[in-house]
Design a protein around this motif. Structure first.
Motif, PDB file in Angstrom:
ATOM      1  N   ILE A   1     118.132 133.005   0.677  1.00  0.00           N
ATOM      2  CA  ILE A   1     119.023 132.103  -0.037  1.00  0.00           C
ATOM      3  C   ILE A   1     120.464 132.452   0.311  1.00  0.00           C
ATOM      4  CG2 ILE A   1     119.129 133.563  -2.106  1.00  0.00           C
ATOM      5  CD1 ILE A   1     119.185 130.937  -3.727  1.00  0.00           C
ATOM      6  N   ARG A   2     121.304 131.438   0.446  1.00  0.00           N
ATOM      7  CA  ARG A   2     122.700 131.633   0.814  1.00  0.00           C
ATOM      8  C   ARG A   2     123.601 131.185  -0.328  1.00  0.00           C
ATOM      9  NH1 ARG A   2     122.750 132.922   6.059  1.00  0.00           N
ATOM     10  NH2 ARG A   2     120.959 132.288   7.329  1.00  0.00           N
ATOM     11  N   GLY A   3     124.817 131.756  -0.347  1.00  0.00           N
ATOM     12  CA  GLY A   3     125.772 131.393  -1.378  1.00  0.00           C
ATOM     13  C   GLY A   3     125.507 132.123  -2.677  1.00  0.00           C
ATOM     14  N   ARG A   4     126.248 131.756  -3.720  1.00  0.00           N
ATOM     15  CA  ARG A   4     126.120 132.404  -5.026  1.00  0.00           C
ATOM     16  C   ARG A   4     124.917 131.825  -5.768  1.00  0.00           C
ATOM     17  NH1 ARG A   4     131.452 132.919  -8.439  1.00  0.00           N
ATOM     18  NH2 ARG A   4     130.378 134.823  -9.094  1.00  0.00           N
ATOM     19  N   PHE A   5     124.225 132.684  -6.486  1.00  0.00           N
ATOM     20  CA  PHE A   5     123.039 132.221  -7.216  1.00  0.00           C
ATOM     21  C   PHE A   5     122.800 133.088  -8.440  1.00  0.00           C
ATOM     22  CE2 PHE A   5     121.562 135.444  -4.287  1.00  0.00           C
ATOM     23  CZ  PHE A   5     120.576 136.129  -4.969  1.00  0.00           C
ATOM     24  N   VAL A   6     122.134 132.508  -9.421  1.00  0.00           N
ATOM     25  CA  VAL A   6     121.565 133.256 -10.537  1.00  0.00           C
ATOM     26  C   VAL A   6     120.056 133.287 -10.318  1.00  0.00           C
ATOM     27  CG1 VAL A   6     123.423 132.778 -12.157  1.00  0.00           C
ATOM     28  CG2 VAL A   6     121.499 131.178 -11.978  1.00  0.00           C
ATOM     29  N   LEU A   7     119.401 134.242 -10.969  1.00  0.00           N
ATOM     30  CA  LEU A   7     118.012 134.560 -10.615  1.00  0.00           C
ATOM     31  C   LEU A   7     117.152 134.665 -11.858  1.00  0.00           C
ATOM     32  CD1 LEU A   7     115.957 135.533  -8.396  1.00  0.00           C
ATOM     33  CD2 LEU A   7     116.817 137.854  -8.833  1.00  0.00           C
ATOM     34  N   THR A   8     115.960 134.096 -11.779  1.00  0.00           N
ATOM     35  CA  THR A   8     114.888 134.365 -12.743  1.00  0.00           C
ATOM     36  C   THR A   8     113.749 135.033 -11.988  1.00  0.00           C
ATOM     37  OG1 THR A   8     115.430 132.521 -14.205  1.00  0.00           O
ATOM     38  CG2 THR A   8     113.184 133.361 -14.300  1.00  0.00           C
TER      39      THR A   8
ATOM     40  N   ALA B   1     128.596 126.615 -12.532  1.00  0.00           N
ATOM     41  CA  ALA B   1     129.220 125.868 -11.444  1.00  0.00           C
ATOM     42  C   ALA B   1     129.299 126.731 -10.190  1.00  0.00           C
ATOM     43  CB  ALA B   1     130.620 125.409 -11.854  1.00  0.00           C
ATOM     44  N   GLY B   2     128.966 126.127  -9.053  1.00  0.00           N
ATOM     45  CA  GLY B   2     129.030 126.836  -7.785  1.00  0.00           C
ATOM     46  C   GLY B   2     127.846 127.741  -7.516  1.00  0.00           C
ATOM     47  N   HIS B   3     126.817 127.695  -8.367  1.00  0.00           N
ATOM     48  CA  HIS B   3     125.647 128.565  -8.227  1.00  0.00           C
ATOM     49  C   HIS B   3     124.373 127.751  -8.067  1.00  0.00           C
ATOM     50  CE1 HIS B   3     128.434 131.505  -9.913  1.00  0.00           C
ATOM     51  NE2 HIS B   3     127.577 132.460  -9.577  1.00  0.00           N
TER      52      HIS B   3
ATOM     53  N   ASP C   1     110.164 138.740  -0.049  1.00  0.00           N
ATOM     54  CA  ASP C   1     109.975 140.070   0.535  1.00  0.00           C
ATOM     55  C   ASP C   1     110.889 141.118  -0.089  1.00  0.00           C
ATOM     56  OD1 ASP C   1     107.963 139.550   2.280  1.00  0.00           O
ATOM     57  OD2 ASP C   1     109.228 139.329   4.041  1.00  0.00           O
ATOM     58  N   ASP C   2     112.008 140.690  -0.658  1.00  0.00           N
ATOM     59  CA  ASP C   2     113.015 141.655  -1.088  1.00  0.00           C
ATOM     60  C   ASP C   2     113.556 141.282  -2.459  1.00  0.00           C
ATOM     61  OD1 ASP C   2     114.798 143.736  -1.186  1.00  0.00           O
ATOM     62  OD2 ASP C   2     116.250 142.836   0.173  1.00  0.00           O
ATOM     63  N   VAL C   3     112.727 141.388  -3.478  1.00  0.00           N
ATOM     64  CA  VAL C   3     113.185 141.111  -4.836  1.00  0.00           C
ATOM     65  C   VAL C   3     114.310 142.057  -5.252  1.00  0.00           C
ATOM     66  CG1 VAL C   3     112.513 141.116  -7.269  1.00  0.00           C
ATOM     67  CG2 VAL C   3     111.069 139.979  -5.574  1.00  0.00           C
ATOM     68  N   PRO C   4     114.230 143.380  -4.949  1.00  0.00           N
ATOM     69  CA  PRO C   4     115.376 144.241  -5.303  1.00  0.00           C
ATOM     70  C   PRO C   4     116.687 143.768  -4.671  1.00  0.00           C
ATOM     71  CG  PRO C   4     113.477 145.591  -4.762  1.00  0.00           C
ATOM     72  CD  PRO C   4     113.111 144.175  -4.403  1.00  0.00           C
ATOM     73  N   GLY C   5     116.628 143.290  -3.432  1.00  0.00           N
ATOM     74  CA  GLY C   5     117.831 142.782  -2.792  1.00  0.00           C
ATOM     75  C   GLY C   5     118.358 141.535  -3.474  1.00  0.00           C
ATOM     76  N   LEU C   6     117.464 140.644  -3.900  1.00  0.00           N
ATOM     77  CA  LEU C   6     117.877 139.455  -4.640  1.00  0.00           C
ATOM     78  C   LEU C   6     118.525 139.829  -5.962  1.00  0.00           C
ATOM     79  CD1 LEU C   6     114.836 137.056  -4.085  1.00  0.00           C
ATOM     80  CD2 LEU C   6     117.105 136.888  -3.045  1.00  0.00           C
ATOM     81  N   ILE C   7     117.930 140.784  -6.669  1.00  0.00           N
ATOM     82  CA  ILE C   7     118.507 141.238  -7.941  1.00  0.00           C
ATOM     83  C   ILE C   7     119.904 141.787  -7.724  1.00  0.00           C
ATOM     84  CG2 ILE C   7     118.284 142.954  -9.784  1.00  0.00           C
ATOM     85  CD1 ILE C   7     115.227 142.637  -9.513  1.00  0.00           C
ATOM     86  N   ASP C   8     120.082 142.560  -6.676  1.00  0.00           N
ATOM     87  CA  ASP C   8     121.381 143.162  -6.389  1.00  0.00           C
ATOM     88  C   ASP C   8     122.430 142.102  -6.059  1.00  0.00           C
ATOM     89  OD1 ASP C   8     123.115 145.437  -5.944  1.00  0.00           O
ATOM     90  OD2 ASP C   8     122.912 145.047  -3.802  1.00  0.00           O
ATOM     91  N   ARG C   9     122.039 141.048  -5.346  1.00  0.00           N
ATOM     92  CA  ARG C   9     122.981 140.023  -4.908  1.00  0.00           C
ATOM     93  C   ARG C   9     123.230 138.946  -5.953  1.00  0.00           C
ATOM     94  NH1 ARG C   9     120.034 137.509  -0.537  1.00  0.00           N
ATOM     95  NH2 ARG C   9     121.749 136.005  -0.610  1.00  0.00           N
TER      96      ARG C   9
END
Length: 412
Positions: free
Chosen positions: A217-224, A246-248, A281-289
């Motif tokens: 995923i690219r850009g700013r995001f929030v995560l569930t 906004a912007g996410h 593949d990288d949930v920890p990386g998604l959480i961090d970002r």
């Protein structure tokens, strides 16, 4: 003299992926640090009861052994798929585990959470490996359940004293300044005497390379994030209706065990600004970002969260165990997370929480997160100096039992 240090880890795996993921993280930590600490190569087996374990890779020289599985049922367990009585399956699993360990002849055997497995299936195996000098460890997450529930569980396996007699050490994977099960009574005195708190298994967790891949995923995001996903449908149905800031973009990772029909329904109900996927593949990386995160309160997800500075709202599972609410309350009390029960959660509440958090970060440096480094040192101290290995008795019955079990390993 065998220069290879052999290790075995066991998880009973009746539900979810938590036990598997915890043992896998331990395997990578031991493979990384024990060669330096002991001067020996390290090899190991992870014994599990869930075929989904094989979606995850392992360190070089390690492999999975998958047992016929069990699933919870009214009053106990039943075979997950095998056409067998539970008594027959228990006997098969017990014979297989004993035979596997006879062949592996480990110097260290780590059992996750349930000291004697399902219906006592580990009793004979523990006796065999200890007779050969293998050191045994019971690994416990930091929160088990209410003290009354756990007291009954210890009693069902013969009492805490019987467990203490079967293990050299107990490793508690948490920070006692956040939650100490020795103080609450979840770890009774007989076990507390041989227990060490390692810190959370949080820092340097391995990337979970898998046979299933998704686009970055690219850009700013929030995560569930819903862990394995087998019990995350209620939270997911709320999350897909939340409005991202906004912007996410809003990324929802359901977990590979979510029912496929539920997953498809979530995708259909999601807005254009929400992406629903089964696995990353990288949930920890998604959480961090992520700019902010909502998740459930399982041990592995929480460990990944507190290794970052990402704001997190934990909505604990409201089920048969009190583990997740107790963990969430303890971490909220030390300022590590926010928490809200599922019956108070709504799409509006989640949208508002996301909007308040996206430009913030959370300092969690006061929590001991170095458990994966600590376990390698504890293992090296427990194993001690290398001695000449005792040659096992490879009986024909043991070889036959091993041959009846399918071993599987998939590289990501």
């Amino acid at each position: 003299m065998n220069s290879t240090l052999r290790i075995a880890l066991f998880s009973h795996d009746s539900l979810g992926l938590g036990h598997i993921r915890r043992n896998r993280a331990l395997a990578f930590a031991l493979a990384k640090d024990l060669p330096t600490l002991t001067g020996r190569r390290v090899s190991g087996l992870l014994i599990a009861g869930n075929p989904e374990a094989t979606r995850f890779d392992l360190p070089a020289g390690w492999d999975w052994v998958i047992l016929p599985g069990v699933t919870p049922s009214a009053g106990g367990y039943e075979p997950r798929a095998l056409a067998s009585s539970m008594e027959g399956l228990s006997a098969l699993r017990a014979a297989a585990i004993t035979a596997i360990l006879d062949q592996q002849d480990p110097e260290l055997f780590i059992v996750d959470r349930h000291p004697f497995g399902i219906d006592g299936e580990l009793h004979e195996a523990l006796d065999h490996v200890r007779a050969r000098g293998c050191r045994t460890v019971l690994g416990l997450r930091e929160v088990l359940d209410t003290p009354a529930v756990i007291e009954r569980e210890w009693d069902r396996v013969g009492g805490a004293g019987v467990v203490a007699d079967a293990f050299d050490e107990v490793w508690i994977y948490g920070d006692p300044d956040v939650y100490d099960p020795r103080v609450t009574g979840e770890v009774p005195e007989e076990l507390a005497r041989i227990a060490e708190c390692t810190g959370y298994l949080a820092m340097e967790r391995p990337v979970e390379h898998s046979v299933e891949r998704v686009a970055t995923i690219r850009g700013r995001f929030v995560l569930t994030c819903l862990g394995g996903g087998s019990d995350g449908a209620d939270l997911a149905s709320i999350a897909v209706r939340a409005r991202p800031p906004a912007g996410h973009t809003h990324l929802v990772v359901t977990g590979p065990q979510m029912d496929f029909a539920e997953f498809e329904a979530l995708k259909r109900s999601a807005s254009e600004s929400t992406i629903v996927i089964r696995h990353s593949d990288d949930v920890p990386g998604l959480i961090d970002r992520a700019s902010a995160l909502v998740c459930m309160g399982g041990y592995n997800t929480i460990s990944e969260v507190i290794a970052t500075t990402t704001p997190a709202l934990v909505v604990p599972r409201n089920g048969h165990r009190a583990e997740q609410p107790r963990r969430a309350s303890a971490l909220a009390a030390v300022g590590a997370i926010d928490t809200l029960s599922i019956d108070r959660m709504s799409a509006t509440a989640l949208s508002d929480w996301f909007s308040r958090q996206v430009d913030h970060s959370i300092d969690r440096s006061h929590i001991d997160l170095a458990g994966l480094a600590a376990v390698a040192h504890l293992a090296a101290e427990l194993i001690g100096p290398h001695v000449t290995a005792i040659v096992p008795d490879h009986s024909s019955s043991a070889l036959g039992a091993v041959a009846s079990i399918e071993e599987a390993s998939y590289a990501g």
